[in-house]
Each structure stands twice: as C-alpha cells, then as structure tokens.
Design an enzyme around this catalytic site. Structure first.
Site, PDB file in Angstrom:
ATOM      1  N   SER A   1      64.298  23.914 -17.368  1.00  0.00           N
ATOM      2  CA  SER A   1      64.399  25.462 -17.228  1.00  0.00           C
ATOM      3  C   SER A   1      63.487  26.032 -16.421  1.00  0.00           C
ATOM      4  O   SER A   1      62.458  25.657 -16.212  1.00  0.00           O
ATOM      5  CB  SER A   1      64.291  25.690 -18.759  1.00  0.00           C
ATOM      6  OG  SER A   1      65.224  24.983 -19.579  1.00  0.00           O
TER       7      SER A   1
HETATM    8  N1  SAM Z   1      63.777  20.522 -22.061  1.00  0.00           N
HETATM    9  C1  SAM Z   1      64.240  20.063 -20.871  1.00  0.00           C
HETATM   10  C2  SAM Z   1      62.837  20.124 -19.858  1.00  0.00           C
HETATM   11  O1  SAM Z   1      61.974  20.850 -20.196  1.00  0.00           O
HETATM   12  O2  SAM Z   1      63.076  19.726 -18.764  1.00  0.00           O
HETATM   13  C3  SAM Z   1      65.398  20.840 -20.064  1.00  0.00           C
HETATM   14  C4  SAM Z   1      66.628  20.551 -20.840  1.00  0.00           C
HETATM   15  S1  SAM Z   1      68.019  20.693 -20.072  1.00  0.00           S
HETATM   16  C5  SAM Z   1      68.255  22.364 -19.795  1.00  0.00           C
HETATM   17  C6  SAM Z   1      68.867  20.279 -21.614  1.00  0.00           C
HETATM   18  C7  SAM Z   1      68.834  18.804 -22.097  1.00  0.00           C
HETATM   19  O3  SAM Z   1      69.276  18.672 -23.389  1.00  0.00           O
HETATM   20  C8  SAM Z   1      69.642  17.730 -20.958  1.00  0.00           C
HETATM   21  O4  SAM Z   1      68.805  16.942 -20.480  1.00  0.00           O
HETATM   22  C9  SAM Z   1      70.817  17.317 -21.725  1.00  0.00           C
HETATM   23  O5  SAM Z   1      71.211  16.075 -21.172  1.00  0.00           O
HETATM   24  C10 SAM Z   1      70.235  17.503 -23.085  1.00  0.00           C
HETATM   25  N2  SAM Z   1      71.069  17.356 -24.299  1.00  0.00           N
HETATM   26  C11 SAM Z   1      72.370  17.800 -24.469  1.00  0.00           C
HETATM   27  N3  SAM Z   1      72.963  17.646 -25.432  1.00  0.00           N
HETATM   28  C12 SAM Z   1      72.005  16.980 -26.201  1.00  0.00           C
HETATM   29  C13 SAM Z   1      72.132  16.325 -27.582  1.00  0.00           C
HETATM   30  N4  SAM Z   1      73.195  16.488 -28.246  1.00  0.00           N
HETATM   31  N5  SAM Z   1      71.119  15.672 -28.132  1.00  0.00           N
HETATM   32  C14 SAM Z   1      70.069  15.474 -27.275  1.00  0.00           C
HETATM   33  N6  SAM Z   1      69.687  15.902 -25.821  1.00  0.00           N
HETATM   34  C15 SAM Z   1      70.988  16.623 -25.460  1.00  0.00           C
END
Ligand code: SAM
Length: 243
Positions: A92
């Site tokens: 993000s």
């Molecule tokens: N917080 C992260 C960072 O600092 O880099 C950015 C996160 S990215 C915008 C969203 C993440 O959520 C992705 O890596 C995606 O694979 C993960 N994600 C999506 N659905 C999920 C779920 N049900 N459980 C765990 N992770 C999930």
C-alpha cells in the site's frame, strides 16, 4: 498549486484512488540515500497531511520500506504510491499504511493481528509500536518472502502464517488491534469476535475494483461502533469471504 489548499477528502479522491492498486507505475526515480528519501516521505506525505501521531511518524521513519519491495521497484520505495510486489498484489501507499496504523491507535503493551501480510511492510511498522504482531497471508510465496524480509530487518516480534485470514487466528485471540489490508465485501464476523474489549479493527469494505470505504470499528463492552473514514481502493480479500 499547493495540495494543502484542498480539503483532505478531495486530496484523497484525487490522489489515492487512482493510485491505490496501480499495476503499472511510472513515478520518477528519486535522488538521495534511502534514509534521506524516507525522512522526506515522512514529512511530505505524512506529517504534511493528517498523520500527527508521533510514534507512527517515528515508526514510518524507521522501517526500511525499500527492503520490502522487489528489486525492480526498489528505487520507487519512497514515492507517494502503492507498488507491485508480484503475484498481482501490492504494497500500500505509505500514507495509507500510516493512516491505518494511526487509526488503530497502537500501544506498546498491545497485540495486533494483520490479515494480508503482502510484503510484510505494514506488519513491520506495527511491530515498532506494539508488543507482538500476528500476520496471515493467503499466498504462500508472499508469506515466505515477507517472513524473510521481516527477519532480515530485525522485526522479530512478528509471526507470519500462511492461510485464509477470514477466520482470524483463534489460538492467539483476543487482539487489541486487527487490521485487514485487502477489501472484504462485508466485515468477517470471526474478526469482530476476536477483537478484545476496547479493541480497534481497521479494514477496507466494498466491491472488487470499485471504491471501498476504510472503516474503523471499536468494540466497547461488547458493543460495536463503526466509523467510515475515507474512500479507498484495495486489492480484494479472497478465500472464504467470497463464498
Ligand atoms: N499489508 C501488505 C503490505 O504491507 O505489503 C499489503 C497487502 S496487499 C494490499 C493485500 C494482501 O492481502 C495480499 O498479499 C493478498 O494476497 C492478501 N489477502 C487477500 N485475501 C486474503 C485472505 N483471505 N487472508 C489472508 N490474506 C489475504
């Protein structure tokens, strides 16, 4: 024209939404060392907007964001935008990380759960501000890379697990802070259940590909209070929440 002349909501609509999950990015490369760029990021992108929690600003100034992104985008690590981290996912925008952290109002003795580890960067920022961070990532390869980045940057109070964060982390609940960094169509009930009394849950809620709302939920004596913060655009939460 100066950005400060616009209302914060308008700035966010103009700047954050188009950038939020960009898959192709063309920001200019920056000059200066990484620590100089990071200090500038804190001043220009965070303090000059509405991030005024000193501890959050300090944590954002400490965590080496460039160590959490792939080599091909490392020189853009301190730009005012999200970046691709591979496998269709993003880290993000720094402002969004800081805003979500500030909304979570972290305290040193607290325990936090993050759903959506991604690069590990948000977990690293939280790790400077609370006692212990648990983070769940649904894509195994990202969970592994993030674990390595966290270990190599000395964030030893973070535990990453590969799995679907919809169900939270029952064995470690309750949490003072829960942060979800992928957009869910609805707030997953297990996360509300795993929030401690006095706890804060920060997450984007809304449709895939559309504008979502960043929501702050507070639990007080069993009662839930929900506050809409700003419109945002995150990658979708996948897994059970879509069933
Ligand atoms: N917080 C992260 C960072 O600092 O880099 C950015 C996160 S990215 C915008 C969203 C993440 O959520 C992705 O890596 C995606 O694979 C993960 N994600 C999506 N659905 C999920 C779920 N049900 N459980 C765990 N992770 C999930």
């Amino acid at each position: 024209m100066s950005m400060e002349r616009f209302s914060p909501k308008l700035i966010l609509l103009l700047v954050l939404i188009p950038l939020a999950c960009a898959s192709s990015i063309h920001p200019p490369p920056e000059a200066g060392t990484y620590s100089e760029r990071r200090a500038e990021m804190v001043q220009r992108q965070l303090a000059a907007r509405d991030i005024d929690n000193r501890d959050v600003l300090q944590a954002m100034g400490e965590v080496p964001r460039h160590r959490f992104v792939p080599a091909n985008v490392q020189r853009y690590a301190y730009t005012d935008s999200p970046l691709p981290i591979g496998l269709g996912q993003t880290i993000s925008q720094p402002y969004i990380v800081a805003l979500m952290t500030q909304l979570a109002d972290p305290k040193p003795e607290e325990r936090a759960l993050e759903v959506g580890t991604g690069s590990g960067y948000q977990a690293a920022v939280l790790s400077k501000l609370v006692q212990k961070v648990f983070s769940i990532e649904i894509i195994e390869e990202l969970a592994e890379t993030a674990s390595t980045s966290l270990r190599e940057t000395g964030c030893l109070n973070v535990t990453v697990r590969h799995g679907d964060g919809y169900a939270g982390w029952e064995e470690e609940a309750p949490f003072d802070i829960i942060m979800v960094t992928a957009a869910a169509p609805v707030v997953p009930q297990p996360l509300i259940d795993q929030l401690a009394d006095g706890g804060r849950l920060v997450l984007p809620v809304g449709p895939v590909g559309g504008v979502q709302e960043l929501i702050l939920i507070r639990k007080q004596k069993g009662k839930i209070r929900e506050e809409k913060i700003i419109p945002v655009r995150f990658v979708p939460m996948t897994g059970k929440v879509r069933e």
